[in-house]
Write an enzyme that holds these catalytic residues in place. Structure first.
Site, PDB file in Angstrom:
ATOM      1  N   ASP A  48       0.828  -1.201   0.000  1.00 53.32           N
ATOM      2  CA  ASP A  48       0.000   0.000   0.000  1.00 53.32           C
ATOM      3  C   ASP A  48       0.868   1.259   0.000  1.00 53.32           C
ATOM      4  O   ASP A  48       1.870   1.332   0.727  1.00 53.32           O
ATOM      5  CB  ASP A  48      -0.870  -0.027   1.271  1.00 53.32           C
ATOM      6  CG  ASP A  48      -1.880   1.097   1.328  1.00 53.32           C
ATOM      7  OD1 ASP A  48      -2.608   1.288   0.347  1.00 53.32           O
ATOM      8  OD2 ASP A  48      -1.945   1.795   2.374  1.00 53.32           O
ATOM      9  N   GLU A  71       1.778   0.252  -4.751  1.00 54.30           N
ATOM     10  CA  GLU A  71       0.867   1.296  -5.214  1.00 54.30           C
ATOM     11  C   GLU A  71       1.569   2.644  -5.132  1.00 54.30           C
ATOM     12  O   GLU A  71       1.798   3.157  -4.044  1.00 54.30           O
ATOM     13  CB  GLU A  71      -0.392   1.324  -4.342  1.00 54.30           C
ATOM     14  CG  GLU A  71      -1.353   2.423  -4.736  1.00 54.30           C
ATOM     15  CD  GLU A  71      -2.046   3.091  -3.562  1.00 54.30           C
ATOM     16  OE1 GLU A  71      -3.081   3.734  -3.783  1.00 54.30           O
ATOM     17  OE2 GLU A  71      -1.555   2.984  -2.420  1.00 54.30           O
ATOM     18  N   ASP A 102     -10.389   2.547  -5.166  1.00 53.01           N
ATOM     19  CA  ASP A 102     -10.152   3.955  -4.850  1.00 53.01           C
ATOM     20  C   ASP A 102     -10.709   4.910  -5.903  1.00 53.01           C
ATOM     21  O   ASP A 102     -10.605   6.119  -5.733  1.00 53.01           O
ATOM     22  CB  ASP A 102      -8.645   4.211  -4.685  1.00 53.01           C
ATOM     23  CG  ASP A 102      -8.103   3.594  -3.406  1.00 53.01           C
ATOM     24  OD1 ASP A 102      -8.852   3.518  -2.416  1.00 53.01           O
ATOM     25  OD2 ASP A 102      -6.933   3.179  -3.407  1.00 53.01           O
TER      26      ASP A 102
HETATM   27  C1  NOJ Z   1      -4.258   3.392  -0.796  1.00 51.89           C
HETATM   28  C2  NOJ Z   1      -5.378   2.450  -0.647  1.00 51.89           C
HETATM   29  O1  NOJ Z   1      -5.639   1.814  -1.846  1.00 51.89           O
HETATM   30  C3  NOJ Z   1      -6.511   3.247  -0.100  1.00 51.89           C
HETATM   31  O2  NOJ Z   1      -7.711   2.584  -0.191  1.00 51.89           O
HETATM   32  C4  NOJ Z   1      -6.112   3.558   1.295  1.00 51.89           C
HETATM   33  O3  NOJ Z   1      -7.102   4.338   1.914  1.00 51.89           O
HETATM   34  C5  NOJ Z   1      -4.823   4.349   1.333  1.00 51.89           C
HETATM   35  N1  NOJ Z   1      -3.825   3.764   0.502  1.00 51.89           N
HETATM   36  C6  NOJ Z   1      -4.279   4.434   2.727  1.00 51.89           C
HETATM   37  O4  NOJ Z   1      -3.988   3.150   3.229  1.00 51.89           O
HETATM   38  C1  NOJ Z   2     -11.918   5.882   3.830  1.00 53.85           C
HETATM   39  C2  NOJ Z   2     -11.287   5.040   2.773  1.00 53.85           C
HETATM   40  O1  NOJ Z   2     -12.137   4.037   2.446  1.00 53.85           O
HETATM   41  C3  NOJ Z   2      -9.962   4.515   3.225  1.00 53.85           C
HETATM   42  O2  NOJ Z   2      -9.406   3.704   2.226  1.00 53.85           O
HETATM   43  C4  NOJ Z   2      -9.120   5.692   3.558  1.00 53.85           C
HETATM   44  O3  NOJ Z   2      -7.911   5.266   4.116  1.00 53.85           O
HETATM   45  C5  NOJ Z   2      -9.822   6.591   4.548  1.00 53.85           C
HETATM   46  N1  NOJ Z   2     -11.086   6.963   4.069  1.00 53.85           N
HETATM   47  C6  NOJ Z   2      -9.023   7.803   4.916  1.00 53.85           C
HETATM   48  O4  NOJ Z   2      -9.160   8.775   3.942  1.00 53.85           O
END
Ligand code: NOJ
Ligand code: NOJ
Length: 838
Positions: free
Chosen positions: A357, A395, A474
């Site tokens: 991640d 990522e 995302d």
């Molecule tokens: C990228 C992930 O795909 C996303 O879903 C997540 O919220 C952020 N990194 C933080 O872990």
């Molecule tokens: C919710 C999202 O689903 C998650 O992936 C992310 O890390 C948090 N929001 C924080 O922005």
């Protein structure tokens, strides 16, 4: 309403208004005797009712001049309010089309009706694959996939975070709560995943995450897994209240039993929200270690910096806080070991690799030591596919126009971390979701695979290792952006034939999407409510069979052969394996194709997809060399055609995993044409060539041990009989790597086009190179006049190094004086601080 025939239009109009008085011989008398208007002609559908084994394109016409055709495809009787016919209708599933003509001078027509029963031929069998490049990865958000174990829906350990409506009535559910999907659900659906042809799954982070609701402004719960608290255990929502590994192990066993690899999403950047929920709680196997606000000791677990404000600043992205999430300090020795232990524990439980991640936000230099830990990991459990080394991808969310795109290429090339192909993602979403020009994709592929002339961006050295996707958790799904079912299938066809390792996001094959609030997070994390054999599933099976059987797709070159806004024809080639793919996405126009060349040998070719995507066949005539001309033909609208030939291939290395490692490390060499009988694998560094010990050899996969070579940039070749493969790049490390923070004070103040770099006496420090791509950095700048760079360097070695400034015009300002010298610790982490020497 029936209107009289023979009235001039003006009269008709007034009759429409003054209906009651028309033709009644009133004040305006003397007009011709009213006659009833004719009925509009019944529309004609170009394809008759029947059973078909290929996609049909139905044109509707009508003999009445000026008539408008309205139609339905849902079994309802069409009215003037039904959809207006404008372009041929692609019929891909069993469908009834009913059409009605409406004309201003006539009564509505009778309804024309045809029913098409579509029985596509089933896909060829999908051969088993041992290399993920020969298949595709199916991405799953565990909580949203399938509830296999209802006992963990609302676990005693963290009650109240669950919404029972999730899978049954999502319109009434809170999309930020847990919905009950779990690891046992994935296990139970493994045969469905297998039937798609997937060779791997990527699961959302399964480790123990916060047990609190962090509040609406923080996104509430950790159903997505990205807010870990204890990386040594499985979360109670996905496993059990004891946080045991049982459900994970059972799921991995089920996956491996059918030849599916498991890639685990791993969060190394952060734990969980600061000042909410559990305030950055960190545990090790149930023992509390710290929270964010109690992290005040001499050696901090977290960076205590503001949120990232400038995503183009190398220091901020690595050392500041991402989205309010407690930012782990990877060079705190405890954190370093903890993260590596967690990764090794997952490997011991059978993980086949990782999706890391947010690697753009994790300390870049530290990641090399994480990868080295994985490369050196040898506690191989009794896994069916234990011969393959872990495949890892990170990522790094960036478009190719962004400032740090060149850094992402350098990071991937030099560290060996494969990247999710985010830059290509943006074009795929544009083209298939928003009907933009195919030139967007073609230009992007050229930039990534050949490099940029206008920036320091190098080409990705291994484009077939990039991990490609057009949907994920995302971003809004392309069907929310605008793709219909045919566009979705075209996107799947492109993805599974493009260079790179494809990821298909769960539910795309079921046309899943929810367009609430633009369909972005959380509405892209849909409940998986159907597991049907849709046309998209059938197509995926065809393409999985193709990837598995023709090595040109996994390892070959990719070349554009014909392009305009709606048509993309491209060729994949490896030796005598050639695959030519043609997509026409226009909903209105077929395309005459002239001047198309191919490396397919002369002959006639039928469509590999058996016209299930409306494709066509071609004829190829011969020339003396390659570039055989294709006889001019018409590419049907909204179609995909695939023409291929299979043949022999000289030994060809597709990928080496890992591609950075120490002597003694075991690597997997995947490719084609290695032959059934073991030949030789050689490693060359400089003028030294040594053969590797081979522990496993088959025509498509070799397992070998890196020989005891001097460290440096290496080349790997495979020799079979008289033939030797083209060399594949490899980096031989000096010794196992540990992370060291190199910091410098008192540097020159940098101009905006200057970067600070670091070079030193070992390959891990760039072997004194001064080029942007070979030296270490650009070094992060915590404050003007200082530099901080983590470098993973050989444990126990003594190294010399210097910092230098690379100016925009290519000139260099080096530190003066003697080299700095540093003795790297034998284990743990290191720190070395120097003052710039003028
Ligand atoms: C990228 C992930 O795909 C996303 O879903 C997540 O919220 C952020 N990194 C933080 O872990
Ligand atoms: C919710 C999202 O689903 C998650 O992936 C992310 O890390 C948090 N929001 C924080 O922005």
């Amino acid at each position: 309403m029936r209107l009289p025939i023979g009235y001039p239009k003006a009269v008709l109009l007034s009759c429409a208004v003054l209906l009651a008085g028309c033709g009644s011989g009133g004040a305006g008398g003397g007009s011709p005797t009213p006659v009833l208007n004719p009925q509009a002609a019944t529309p004609v559908l170009s394809v008759n009712t029947g059973t078909y084994t290929a996609l049909q394109s139905v044109t509707i016409s009508d003999a009445t001049a000026g008539a408008t055709i309205h139609y339905t495809t849902d079994g309802s009787t069409p009215t003037a309010a039904s959809a207006t016919y404008a372009a041929p209708i692609a019929v891909a599933t069993t469908t009834t089309i009913e059409a009605l003509a409406v004309a201003s001078d006539a009564t509505n027509s009778s309804v024309a009706k045809s029913t098409y029963t579509i029985l596509f031929p089933s896909a060829p069998p999908i051969p088993a694959v041992t290399d993920i490049h020969r298949g595709f990865i199916y991405q799953i958000v565990t909580d949203r996939f399938f509830d296999g174990d209802t006992s963990n829906d609302n676990p005693a350990e963290s009650p109240g975070l669950y919404d029972t409506n999730g899978f049954t009535n999502p319109a009434q559910a809170d999309w930020h709560l847990y919905w009950g999907g779990d690891l046992d659900g994935i296990r139970q659906k493994m045969n469905y995943i297998k039937s798609l042809g997937a060779a791997g799954i990527w699961i959302s982070p399964p480790l123990d995450a916060i047990r609190e609701n962090a509040g609406a402004s923080n996104g509430e719960t950790a159903y997505h897994g990205y807010w870990p608290r204890d990386m040594m255990r499985i979360d109670e929502h996905f496993g059990d209240d004891a946080n045991s590994w049982t459900a994970f192990d059972n799921m991995v066993t089920a996956a491996h039993a059918v030849g599916i690899k498991v890639f685990v999403d791993f969060v190394a950047n952060h734990t969980n929200p600061i000042g909410a929920g559990e305030d950055g709680s960190l545990y090790e196997n149930g023992t509390p270690i710290t929270t964010y606000s109690t992290d005040t000791g001499a050696t901090l677990y977290y960076h205590h910096n503001p949120n990232i404000g400038n995503y183009n600043d190398r220091y901020q992205v690595q050392y500041y806080t991402l989205e309010g999430l407690a930012d782990l300090d990877q060079t705190n020795p405890w954190v370093d070991q903890y993260l590596k232990n967690a990764v090794m524990q997952l490997l011991a439980h059978g993980a086949d690799g990782f999706r890391f991640d947010a690697v753009k936000d994790v300390n870049w230099g530290w990641a090399y030591s994480l990868e080295n830990t994985i490369a050196n990991w040898n506690g191989s459990p009794t896994l069916p596919n234990a011969t393959a080394r872990p495949f890892i991808f990170g990522e790094w969310s960036e478009g190719s126009g962004d400032a740090l795109y060149p850094d992402s290429v350098k990071y991937s090339n030099n560290s060996g971390m494969n990247l999710l192909d985010y830059t290509l993602y943006y074009q795929l979403a544009d083209v298939f979701g928003s009907d933009k020009s195919f030139t967007e994709i073609d230009n992007e592929l050229t930039l990534e695979d050949a490099g940029s002339s206008s920036s320091s961006a190098q080409p990705f050295t291994q484009p077939n290792d990039l991990v490609t996707f057009f949907d994920n958790h995302d971003n809004a799904r392309i069907m929310t952006l605008g793709a219909d079912q045919m566009a979705m299938k075209q996107a799947i066809a492109f993805l599974l034939t493009c260079r790179g390792v494809p990821v298909l996001y769960y539910g795309d094959e079921q046309y899943l999407h929810n367009d609430t609030a633009g369909g972005t997070d959380p509405y892209n994390r849909n409940p998986m409510t159907s597991f049907n054999t849709t046309d998209a599933v059938l197509l995926t099976q065809y393409l999985a069979a193709l990837r598995a059987s023709n090595p040109a797709i996994a390892y070959g070159t990719m070349q554009q052969r014909w392009i305009n806004d709606d048509v993309y024809i491209y060729e994949r080639q490896l030796g005598a394996n050639v695959v030519l793919i043609a997509i026409n996405k226009s909903p209105t126009a077929s395309q005459a194709i002239g001047g198309l060349y191919t490396d397919l040998p002369p002959g006639t070719y039928t469509d590999y997809l058996a016209q299930t995507m409306g494709g066509t066949g071609i004829a190829v005539t011969g020339t003396a060399g390659s570039n055989n001309p294709v006889t001019n033909f018409t590419l049907p609208l909204r179609s995909v055609s695939i023409w291929l030939s299979q043949g022999s291939v000289p030994p060809s290395i597709g990928s080496v995993t890992p591609r950075v490692a120490n002597p003694g490390a075991t690597v997997t060499i995947d490719g084609a044409g290695f032959g059934a009988i073991a030949g030789t694998v050689n490693w060359t560094v400089g003028s030294t060539t040594l053969p590797a010990t081979v522990t496993n050899w088959s025509d498509a996969q070799i397992t070998a041990v890196v020989p005891a070579l001097p460290a440096g940039a290496a080349k790997v070749t495979v020799t079979e009989g008289a033939a030797t493969s083209a060399p594949a790049p490899f980096t031989v490390n000096t010794a196992p790597l540990i992370p060291v923070d190199f910091s410098v004070a008192g540097t020159p103040i940098l101009a905006s086009s200057d970067v600070l770099l670091l070079a030193g006496s070992v390959v891990e420090l760039g072997n004194w190179a001064a080029a942007w791509n070979a030296a270490i950095g650009p070094v992060t700048i915590p404050a003007a006049g200082s530099g901080l760079q983590t470098v993973s360097v050989p444990a126990g070695s003594t190294v010399q190094f210097k910092f230098f400034v690379l100016h925009g015009d290519g000139t260099v300002t080096r530190e003066g004086g003697a080299n700095h010298s540093y003795v790297i610790p034998a284990s743990g982490v290191g720190t070395v601080s120097v003052t710039w020497q003028n």
